[in-house]
Scaffold this motif. Structure first.
Motif, PDB file in Angstrom:
ATOM      1  N   ILE A  23       0.838  -1.189   0.000  1.00  0.00           N
ATOM      2  CA  ILE A  23       0.000   0.000   0.000  1.00  0.00           C
ATOM      3  C   ILE A  23       0.878   1.245   0.000  1.00  0.00           C
ATOM      4  CG2 ILE A  23      -0.193  -0.040   2.537  1.00  0.00           C
ATOM      5  CD1 ILE A  23      -3.014   1.174   2.174  1.00  0.00           C
ATOM      6  N   ASP A  24       0.478   2.237  -0.772  1.00  0.00           N
ATOM      7  CA  ASP A  24       1.183   3.512  -0.878  1.00  0.00           C
ATOM      8  C   ASP A  24       0.360   4.562  -0.145  1.00  0.00           C
ATOM      9  OD1 ASP A  24       2.460   5.862  -1.539  1.00  0.00           O
ATOM     10  OD2 ASP A  24       2.116   5.707  -3.704  1.00  0.00           O
ATOM     11  N   LEU A  25       0.863   5.027   0.992  1.00  0.00           N
ATOM     12  CA  LEU A  25       0.097   5.957   1.820  1.00  0.00           C
ATOM     13  C   LEU A  25       0.174   7.398   1.340  1.00  0.00           C
ATOM     14  CD1 LEU A  25       0.878   4.633   5.417  1.00  0.00           C
ATOM     15  CD2 LEU A  25      -0.987   4.003   3.868  1.00  0.00           C
ATOM     16  N   SER A  26       0.973   7.656   0.296  1.00  0.00           N
ATOM     17  CA  SER A  26       0.991   9.014  -0.253  1.00  0.00           C
ATOM     18  C   SER A  26      -0.310   9.322  -0.989  1.00  0.00           C
ATOM     19  CB  SER A  26       2.193   9.202  -1.189  1.00  0.00           C
ATOM     20  OG  SER A  26       2.057   8.399  -2.350  1.00  0.00           O
ATOM     21  N   VAL A  27      -1.067   8.265  -1.294  1.00  0.00           N
ATOM     22  CA  VAL A  27      -2.408   8.399  -1.873  1.00  0.00           C
ATOM     23  C   VAL A  27      -3.409   7.996  -0.791  1.00  0.00           C
ATOM     24  CG1 VAL A  27      -3.982   7.631  -3.664  1.00  0.00           C
ATOM     25  CG2 VAL A  27      -1.525   7.795  -4.145  1.00  0.00           C
ATOM     26  N   LYS A  28      -4.335   8.875  -0.478  1.00  0.00           N
ATOM     27  CA  LYS A  28      -5.285   8.592   0.595  1.00  0.00           C
ATOM     28  C   LYS A  28      -6.070   7.327   0.283  1.00  0.00           C
ATOM     29  CE  LYS A  28      -8.860  10.756   3.459  1.00  0.00           C
ATOM     30  NZ  LYS A  28      -9.649  11.975   3.724  1.00  0.00           N
ATOM     31  N   PRO A  29      -6.081   6.339   1.194  1.00  0.00           N
ATOM     32  CA  PRO A  29      -6.776   5.076   0.919  1.00  0.00           C
ATOM     33  C   PRO A  29      -8.286   5.239   0.866  1.00  0.00           C
ATOM     34  CG  PRO A  29      -5.953   5.130   3.173  1.00  0.00           C
ATOM     35  CD  PRO A  29      -5.400   6.333   2.501  1.00  0.00           C
ATOM     36  N   GLN A  52       7.568   4.424   2.763  1.00  0.00           N
ATOM     37  CA  GLN A  52       6.578   5.443   2.442  1.00  0.00           C
ATOM     38  C   GLN A  52       7.265   6.791   2.189  1.00  0.00           C
ATOM     39  OE1 GLN A  52       3.338   4.562   2.054  1.00  0.00           O
ATOM     40  NE2 GLN A  52       3.958   2.460   2.582  1.00  0.00           N
ATOM     41  N   ASN A  53       6.716   7.566   1.275  1.00  0.00           N
ATOM     42  CA  ASN A  53       7.234   8.905   0.976  1.00  0.00           C
ATOM     43  C   ASN A  53       6.124   9.899   1.320  1.00  0.00           C
ATOM     44  OD1 ASN A  53       8.607  11.115   0.055  1.00  0.00           O
ATOM     45  ND2 ASN A  53       8.423  10.608  -2.117  1.00  0.00           N
ATOM     46  N   LEU A  54       6.147  10.395   2.553  1.00  0.00           N
ATOM     47  CA  LEU A  54       5.022  11.169   3.065  1.00  0.00           C
ATOM     48  C   LEU A  54       5.446  12.581   3.447  1.00  0.00           C
ATOM     49  CD1 LEU A  54       3.343   8.588   5.496  1.00  0.00           C
ATOM     50  CD2 LEU A  54       2.850   8.995   3.080  1.00  0.00           C
ATOM     51  N   ASP A  55       4.879  13.575   2.766  1.00  0.00           N
ATOM     52  CA  ASP A  55       5.000  14.933   3.264  1.00  0.00           C
ATOM     53  C   ASP A  55       3.939  15.117   4.347  1.00  0.00           C
ATOM     54  OD1 ASP A  55       2.588  15.284   1.893  1.00  0.00           O
ATOM     55  OD2 ASP A  55       3.465  16.489   0.290  1.00  0.00           O
ATOM     56  N   LEU A  56       3.909  16.292   4.948  1.00  0.00           N
ATOM     57  CA  LEU A  56       2.978  16.511   6.058  1.00  0.00           C
ATOM     58  C   LEU A  56       1.531  16.376   5.618  1.00  0.00           C
ATOM     59  CD1 LEU A  56       2.273  17.270   8.934  1.00  0.00           C
ATOM     60  CD2 LEU A  56       2.666  19.672   8.346  1.00  0.00           C
ATOM     61  N   ASP A  57       1.208  16.830   4.424  1.00  0.00           N
ATOM     62  CA  ASP A  57      -0.174  16.738   3.950  1.00  0.00           C
ATOM     63  C   ASP A  57      -0.616  15.285   3.825  1.00  0.00           C
ATOM     64  OD1 ASP A  57      -0.453  19.469   3.870  1.00  0.00           O
ATOM     65  OD2 ASP A  57      -0.069  19.645   1.712  1.00  0.00           O
ATOM     66  N   ALA A  61      -3.427  13.390   5.953  1.00  0.00           N
ATOM     67  CA  ALA A  61      -4.580  12.778   5.269  1.00  0.00           C
ATOM     68  C   ALA A  61      -4.771  11.336   5.720  1.00  0.00           C
ATOM     69  CB  ALA A  61      -4.385  12.850   3.756  1.00  0.00           C
ATOM     70  N   PHE A  62      -3.661  10.602   5.847  1.00  0.00           N
ATOM     71  CA  PHE A  62      -3.769   9.209   6.282  1.00  0.00           C
ATOM     72  C   PHE A  62      -4.266   9.128   7.723  1.00  0.00           C
ATOM     73  CE2 PHE A  62      -1.787   5.603   8.534  1.00  0.00           C
ATOM     74  CZ  PHE A  62      -2.483   4.578   7.910  1.00  0.00           C
ATOM     75  N   ALA A  63      -3.637   9.886   8.632  1.00  0.00           N
ATOM     76  CA  ALA A  63      -4.032   9.823  10.039  1.00  0.00           C
ATOM     77  C   ALA A  63      -5.492  10.228  10.219  1.00  0.00           C
ATOM     78  CB  ALA A  63      -3.111  10.709  10.870  1.00  0.00           C
ATOM     79  N   SER A  64      -5.950  11.180   9.416  1.00  0.00           N
ATOM     80  CA  SER A  64      -7.324  11.676   9.531  1.00  0.00           C
ATOM     81  C   SER A  64      -8.360  10.623   9.159  1.00  0.00           C
ATOM     82  CB  SER A  64      -7.519  12.904   8.639  1.00  0.00           C
ATOM     83  OG  SER A  64      -6.689  13.965   9.041  1.00  0.00           O
ATOM     84  N   CYS A  65      -7.947   9.572   8.471  1.00  0.00           N
ATOM     85  CA  CYS A  65      -8.878   8.487   8.138  1.00  0.00           C
ATOM     86  C   CYS A  65      -9.397   7.787   9.396  1.00  0.00           C
ATOM     87  CB  CYS A  65      -8.185   7.453   7.246  1.00  0.00           C
ATOM     88  SG  CYS A  65      -7.753   8.034   5.603  1.00  0.00           S
TER      89      CYS A  65
END
Length: 297
Positions: A23-29, A52-57, A61-65
């Motif tokens: 799974i690629d978390l840089s794209v919101k699941p 994973q390659n995650l900027d703050l946004d 977005a992932f945590a907000s799920c």
């Protein structure tokens, strides 16, 4: 391992933790994937996502799920320097700028604890993303507090039933030094046995760094009992030790786990980004648990 919704779930230890692969978390699941991740989280308590390659946004977005992002109570010493990160981000880092730390909890070993138990409504989840990691050390140990609760002697379970413990907070503390100043410090009395609002299981909700005393017991008895509990819950059979790599995102449940940090070279840079998630449920007092069939096996 098992495969769900295109993801592989690989157990990390016999006690706690699973790696989620594919799974690629840089794209919101999507919703189905979020549901599968959430169930894996309830099953395994700690989830690891590598590479994973995650900027703050993307991290936000992932945590907000999984719920509303909580505010970080930033120490005054770094409040201005870290203002551009916004109100929710904690940098866990030993990097210094103009002689001052850019983040929190900069150096050395850290005792076992859960996050924010000193609040009336502690955060349910922590997500931590690794950006810079030293060549060795700075590992995070996680321990399963369901199993710790289940395997307590029956007389200890009886003594702790319906009791609360004082959970304390001291800015920047990574090791407990001396007695907590209750008059001037921040604290909250939480159940020693905490029932998880989703799984229904009961966890031992104390930790060596944060728990000061058990209410209603003489001071000497409280101290002796807490020392026993801290040693009991930190047994290796309840643990998974995570060796960080840049690009790791780890998410854990603070309601049923504790975590600690191993020492690392102070001359090497370490930088991780932390976001926590609010709990939509109140803290629930749990009954002393019986040994589950899973634990008995």
């Amino acid at each position: 391992f098992k495969r769900i919704k295109g993801m592989e779930i690989v157990q990390l230890s016999g006690a706690i933790g699973a790696e989620i692969c594919g799974i690629d978390l840089s794209v919101k699941p999507n919703d189905a994937t979020v549901s599968a991740i959430e169930q894996a989280w309830y099953d395994h308590i700690v989830l690891l996502f590598r590479n994973q390659n995650l900027d703050l946004d993307a991290h936000t977005a992932f945590a907000s799920c999984f719920g509303e992002i909580a505010r970080h109570e930033r120490p005054k010493a770094i409040r201005n320097e870290a203002a551009e990160l916004g109100p929710s981000v904690m940098l866990v880092s030993n990097i210094r700028k103009n002689g001052k730390p850019i983040g929190s909890l900069p150096d050395g070993e850290m005792m076992f604890h859960s996050d924010t138990p000193y609040r009336e409504h502690p955060d349910k989840a922590t997500t931590l993303y690794a950006m810079e990691i030293p060549s060795h050390g700075g590992n995070t140990k996680f321990a399963n507090c369901y199993q710790a609760a289940e395997t307590l002697p029956d007389d200890v379970k009886s003594k702790l039933a319906s009791r609360r413990a004082i959970q304390v907070f001291e800015y920047g503390a990574v090791m407990k030094e001396g007695k907590f100043d209750r008059e001037n410090g921040r604290w909250w009395a939480q159940p020693v046995f905490r029932k998880h609002p989703v799984t229904g299981r009961t966890a031992l909700y104390v930790s060596e760094l944060m728990t000061e005393e058990i209410e209603g017991l003489p001071e000497d008895e409280s101290r002796e009992l807490l020392e026993f509990l801290f040693e009991h819950q930190a047994q290796e059979k309840f643990q998974y030790e995570h060796v960080w790599r840049p690009g790791d995102l780890v998410m854990w449940d603070n309601r049923c786990s504790i975590h600690a940090r191993t020492d690392f070279p102070e001359t090497e840079r370490r930088k991780l980004r932390r976001l926590t998630i609010k709990d939509e449920h109140p803290v629930i007092m749990g009954e002393p648990p019986v040994v589950s069939e899973v634990a008995a096996e």
